[in-house]
Design a protein around this motif. Structure first.
Motif, PDB file in Angstrom:
ATOM      1  N   SER A  65      23.306   8.567  17.629  1.00  0.00           N
ATOM      2  CA  SER A  65      24.648   8.418  17.047  1.00  0.00           C
ATOM      3  C   SER A  65      24.647   7.734  15.693  1.00  0.00           C
ATOM      4  O   SER A  65      25.578   7.905  14.907  1.00  0.00           O
ATOM      5  N   CYS A  66      23.629   6.926  15.416  1.00  0.00           N
ATOM      6  CA  CYS A  66      23.662   6.093  14.213  1.00  0.00           C
ATOM      7  C   CYS A  66      23.316   6.905  12.967  1.00  0.00           C
ATOM      8  O   CYS A  66      22.800   8.023  13.034  1.00  0.00           O
ATOM      9  N   ASP A  67      23.583   6.303  11.825  1.00  0.00           N
ATOM     10  CA  ASP A  67      23.263   6.939  10.547  1.00  0.00           C
ATOM     11  C   ASP A  67      21.866   6.581  10.060  1.00  0.00           C
ATOM     12  O   ASP A  67      21.323   7.255   9.179  1.00  0.00           O
ATOM     13  N   LEU A  68      21.282   5.524  10.657  1.00  0.00           N
ATOM     14  CA  LEU A  68      19.978   5.053  10.193  1.00  0.00           C
ATOM     15  C   LEU A  68      19.362   4.147  11.243  1.00  0.00           C
ATOM     16  O   LEU A  68      20.043   3.305  11.832  1.00  0.00           O
ATOM     17  N   VAL A  69      18.056   4.326  11.477  1.00  0.00           N
ATOM     18  CA  VAL A  69      17.264   3.378  12.255  1.00  0.00           C
ATOM     19  C   VAL A  69      16.428   2.572  11.273  1.00  0.00           C
ATOM     20  O   VAL A  69      15.679   3.137  10.474  1.00  0.00           O
ATOM     21  N   LEU A  70      16.558   1.244  11.339  1.00  0.00           N
ATOM     22  CA  LEU A  70      15.951   0.356  10.354  1.00  0.00           C
ATOM     23  C   LEU A  70      15.115  -0.696  11.071  1.00  0.00           C
ATOM     24  O   LEU A  70      15.523  -1.220  12.113  1.00  0.00           O
ATOM     25  N   GLY A  71      13.949  -1.027  10.526  1.00  0.00           N
ATOM     26  CA  GLY A  71      13.129  -2.095  11.100  1.00  0.00           C
ATOM     27  C   GLY A  71      11.663  -1.760  11.075  1.00  0.00           C
ATOM     28  O   GLY A  71      11.156  -1.176  10.109  1.00  0.00           O
ATOM     29  N   ASN A  72      10.948  -2.108  12.156  1.00  0.00           N
ATOM     30  CA  ASN A  72       9.515  -1.841  12.201  1.00  0.00           C
ATOM     31  C   ASN A  72       9.052  -1.476  13.612  1.00  0.00           C
ATOM     32  O   ASN A  72       7.936  -1.805  14.022  1.00  0.00           O
ATOM     33  N   SER A  73       9.908  -0.771  14.347  1.00  0.00           N
ATOM     34  CA  SER A  73       9.605  -0.385  15.723  1.00  0.00           C
ATOM     35  C   SER A  73       8.984   1.008  15.767  1.00  0.00           C
ATOM     36  O   SER A  73       9.303   1.872  14.954  1.00  0.00           O
ATOM     37  N   SER A  74       8.111   1.226  16.766  1.00  0.00           N
ATOM     38  CA  SER A  74       7.486   2.540  16.919  1.00  0.00           C
ATOM     39  C   SER A  74       8.518   3.612  17.251  1.00  0.00           C
ATOM     40  O   SER A  74       8.338   4.786  16.891  1.00  0.00           O
ATOM     41  N   SER A  75       9.600   3.248  17.926  1.00  0.00           N
ATOM     42  CA  SER A  75      10.616   4.247  18.282  1.00  0.00           C
ATOM     43  C   SER A  75      11.269   4.860  17.047  1.00  0.00           C
ATOM     44  O   SER A  75      11.745   5.995  17.076  1.00  0.00           O
ATOM     45  N   ALA A  76      11.297   4.101  15.948  1.00  0.00           N
ATOM     46  CA  ALA A  76      11.857   4.624  14.703  1.00  0.00           C
ATOM     47  C   ALA A  76      10.983   5.727  14.121  1.00  0.00           C
ATOM     48  O   ALA A  76      11.457   6.569  13.352  1.00  0.00           O
ATOM     49  N   LEU A  77       9.691   5.737  14.494  1.00  0.00           N
ATOM     50  CA  LEU A  77       8.781   6.769  14.019  1.00  0.00           C
ATOM     51  C   LEU A  77       8.618   7.911  15.012  1.00  0.00           C
ATOM     52  O   LEU A  77       8.262   9.022  14.628  1.00  0.00           O
ATOM     53  N   ILE A  78       8.886   7.645  16.285  1.00  0.00           N
ATOM     54  CA  ILE A  78       8.658   8.651  17.323  1.00  0.00           C
ATOM     55  C   ILE A  78       9.959   9.335  17.718  1.00  0.00           C
ATOM     56  O   ILE A  78      10.125  10.547  17.525  1.00  0.00           O
ATOM     57  N   GLU A  79      10.920   8.579  18.280  1.00  0.00           N
ATOM     58  CA  GLU A  79      12.137   9.196  18.791  1.00  0.00           C
ATOM     59  C   GLU A  79      13.124   9.577  17.693  1.00  0.00           C
ATOM     60  O   GLU A  79      13.725  10.663  17.746  1.00  0.00           O
ATOM     61  N   ALA A  80      13.336   8.694  16.703  1.00  0.00           N
ATOM     62  CA  ALA A  80      14.373   8.952  15.701  1.00  0.00           C
ATOM     63  C   ALA A  80      14.173  10.273  14.949  1.00  0.00           C
ATOM     64  O   ALA A  80      15.119  11.071  14.829  1.00  0.00           O
ATOM     65  N   PRO A  81      12.966  10.579  14.438  1.00  0.00           N
ATOM     66  CA  PRO A  81      12.805  11.857  13.737  1.00  0.00           C
ATOM     67  C   PRO A  81      13.042  13.067  14.628  1.00  0.00           C
ATOM     68  O   PRO A  81      13.489  14.112  14.152  1.00  0.00           O
ATOM     69  N   ALA A  82      12.760  12.935  15.924  1.00  0.00           N
ATOM     70  CA  ALA A  82      12.922  14.069  16.835  1.00  0.00           C
ATOM     71  C   ALA A  82      14.374  14.475  17.006  1.00  0.00           C
ATOM     72  O   ALA A  82      14.667  15.618  17.371  1.00  0.00           O
ATOM     73  N   VAL A  83      15.311  13.549  16.740  1.00  0.00           N
ATOM     74  CA  VAL A  83      16.743  13.865  16.869  1.00  0.00           C
ATOM     75  C   VAL A  83      17.435  13.841  15.506  1.00  0.00           C
ATOM     76  O   VAL A  83      18.643  13.693  15.410  1.00  0.00           O
ATOM     77  N   GLN A  84      16.638  13.994  14.440  1.00  0.00           N
ATOM     78  CA  GLN A  84      17.150  14.097  13.067  1.00  0.00           C
ATOM     79  C   GLN A  84      17.972  12.881  12.647  1.00  0.00           C
ATOM     80  O   GLN A  84      19.030  13.006  12.023  1.00  0.00           O
ATOM     81  N   THR A  85      17.469  11.692  12.978  1.00  0.00           N
ATOM     82  CA  THR A  85      18.049  10.443  12.476  1.00  0.00           C
ATOM     83  C   THR A  85      17.064   9.834  11.490  1.00  0.00           C
ATOM     84  O   THR A  85      15.889   9.669  11.824  1.00  0.00           O
ATOM     85  N   PRO A  86      17.504   9.494  10.270  1.00  0.00           N
ATOM     86  CA  PRO A  86      16.566   8.951   9.283  1.00  0.00           C
ATOM     87  C   PRO A  86      16.084   7.558   9.658  1.00  0.00           C
ATOM     88  O   PRO A  86      16.760   6.815  10.375  1.00  0.00           O
ATOM     89  N   THR A  87      14.915   7.213   9.153  1.00  0.00           N
ATOM     90  CA  THR A  87      14.280   5.929   9.446  1.00  0.00           C
ATOM     91  C   THR A  87      13.878   5.238   8.154  1.00  0.00           C
ATOM     92  O   THR A  87      13.352   5.877   7.240  1.00  0.00           O
TER      93      THR A  87
END
Length: 389
Positions: A285-307
């Motif tokens: 749902s969000c417009d951006l995932v921000l930080g240094n978590s692995s989920s931002a590199l794995i799950e977020a791109p799979a659902v077209q959310t920028p990191t």
């Protein structure tokens, strides 16, 4: 004949990806699942997530309390020792045919070491990775050498495990478990997600997960300072923070995040643990995932959310085109956030694909867990000779 399989989980970080695997094992008539719960699941500041496990319908067969007060390296080392003693008793009682561990946390290393000494075969999920910004690398590779069966997210990781001397026929490319659930979930309505969490529908909606950089405390502190300073420059944004893990330096991260929320109560909140479903709903749902978590590199791109990935913690992991890396300075973070929210990057993100698989890892892992011959599995030989993949 059923096979008794014990799955160990020590934090929300490994439980989230393990959920689809646990669900499939519960459905398998040939699997006699046993669940061993420890670590951060039993810590109130982390959301006491053992209750979330039970709400998911998974009976907890053994509990090991091991997290000591404090988040210093000394306290973490002592927690490791306490964990090992508890795991020895737990595994003796559970008597599994096979132990499954995921990832690179100290709880996973402790239970894998105890299993190896107890002559219980170990299946390790998510080995072969490199994260140069954390001490996880040495822990992860140590688990690899203790394990008898390996499940990797990418071909690169599979090759790395073979290069560590593990027999190639015991190293299986399955993809990342983290994608199984996110790719099978319907996209939620943003307003409903925010309403359930009590957050205003500001623009942009930023999901922040920042963990301590255990290999470089100075970089960790600088990144945290840069992050909060950068967020001050987006006063219209709604910000959802998830708390840091039980790691060295994690308590300080959470303290600084609480201070930010106290200054911005109208537009931000800190959640000790969202739970996997609410977390994934926010990622989608969000417009951006921000930080240094692995989920931002794995799950977020799979659902077209920028990191936007801050600092060195995730150095070495493959990236999708939707991931923007930046340093720890506030100006760099601000520039990266603006780029991530731009129409140009929105078009990049819309066509990005995750390098971590197709969301069918659980069924592949279950197949091998139930079909791999146990006879001889404990016997390990180092495959020498500069193996090429």
């Amino acid at each position: 004949m059923t096979r008794r399989i014990c799955v160990a989980t020590g934090s929300r970080a490994d439980y989230g990806p393990l959920r689809p695997l646990l669900a499939r094992l519960r459905e398998e008539p040939e699997a006699d699942l046993r669940l061993l719960v420890s670590g951060g699941h039993l810590v109130a500041e982390q959301g006491l997530t053992i209750e979330a496990i039970r709400r998911d319908g998974h009976p907890v067969d053994a509990v090991v309390t091991n997290v000591l007060a404090g988040d210093s390296p000394h306290a973490m080392a002592k927690s490791f020792g306490v964990a090992a003693a508890g795991y020895a008793d737990a595994l003796l009682g559970l008597a599994p045919d096979l132990l499954v561990v995921l990832g690179d946390r100290y709880e996973a290393l402790a239970v894998a070491a105890v299993a190896a000494l107890s002559r219980i075969p170990v299946a390790h999920i998510a080995g072969g990775q490199v994260t140069r910004g954390a001490v996880d690398d040495s822990v992860r590779h140590a688990i690899t050498k203790l394990a008898n069966l390996h499940f990797t997210s990418t071909e690169e990781f599979r090759c790395r495990i073979v290069q560590l001397g593990e027999p190639a026929d015991r190293v299986h490319l399955v993809g990342s478990l983290g994608l199984d659930e996110v790719l099978s979930r319907p996209r939620p309505r943003r307003a409903e997600v925010l309403g359930e969490l009590g957050l205003p529908d500001g623009k942009p909606l930023i999901l922040v997960t920042y963990h301590s950089v255990t290999a470089d405390p100075a970089d960790s502190a600088a990144g945290l300072a840069g992050l909060t300073a950068a967020l001050d420059r987006f006063p219209q944004a709604t910000i959802a923070f998830t708390a840091s893990n039980v790691d060295s330096g994690g308590a300080e991260v959470n303290r600084r995040l609480r201070e930010f929320v106290e200054r911005n109560t109208d537009r931000s909140a800190l959640f000790p643990s969202l739970g996997q479903q609410a977390y994934l709903d926010l990622v989608m749902s969000c417009d951006l995932v921000l930080g240094n978590s692995s989920s931002a590199l794995i799950e977020a791109p799979a659902v077209q959310t920028p990191t936007v990935n801050i600092g060195r913690r995730q150095e070495g992991r493959p990236r999708a085109a939707s991931v923007i890396d930046c340093g720890v300075d506030a100006d760099e973070i601000v520039d990266a956030v603006r780029q991530a929210l731009s129409p140009e990057h929105e078009r990049v993100t819309a066509t990005a694909t995750s390098p971590y698989g197709d969301g069918k890892a659980a069924e592949r892992i279950v197949h091998h867990l139930l079909r791999e011959p146990l006879d001889g599995l404990l016997h390990k030989e180092f495959v020498d000779g500069g193996v090429r993949c």
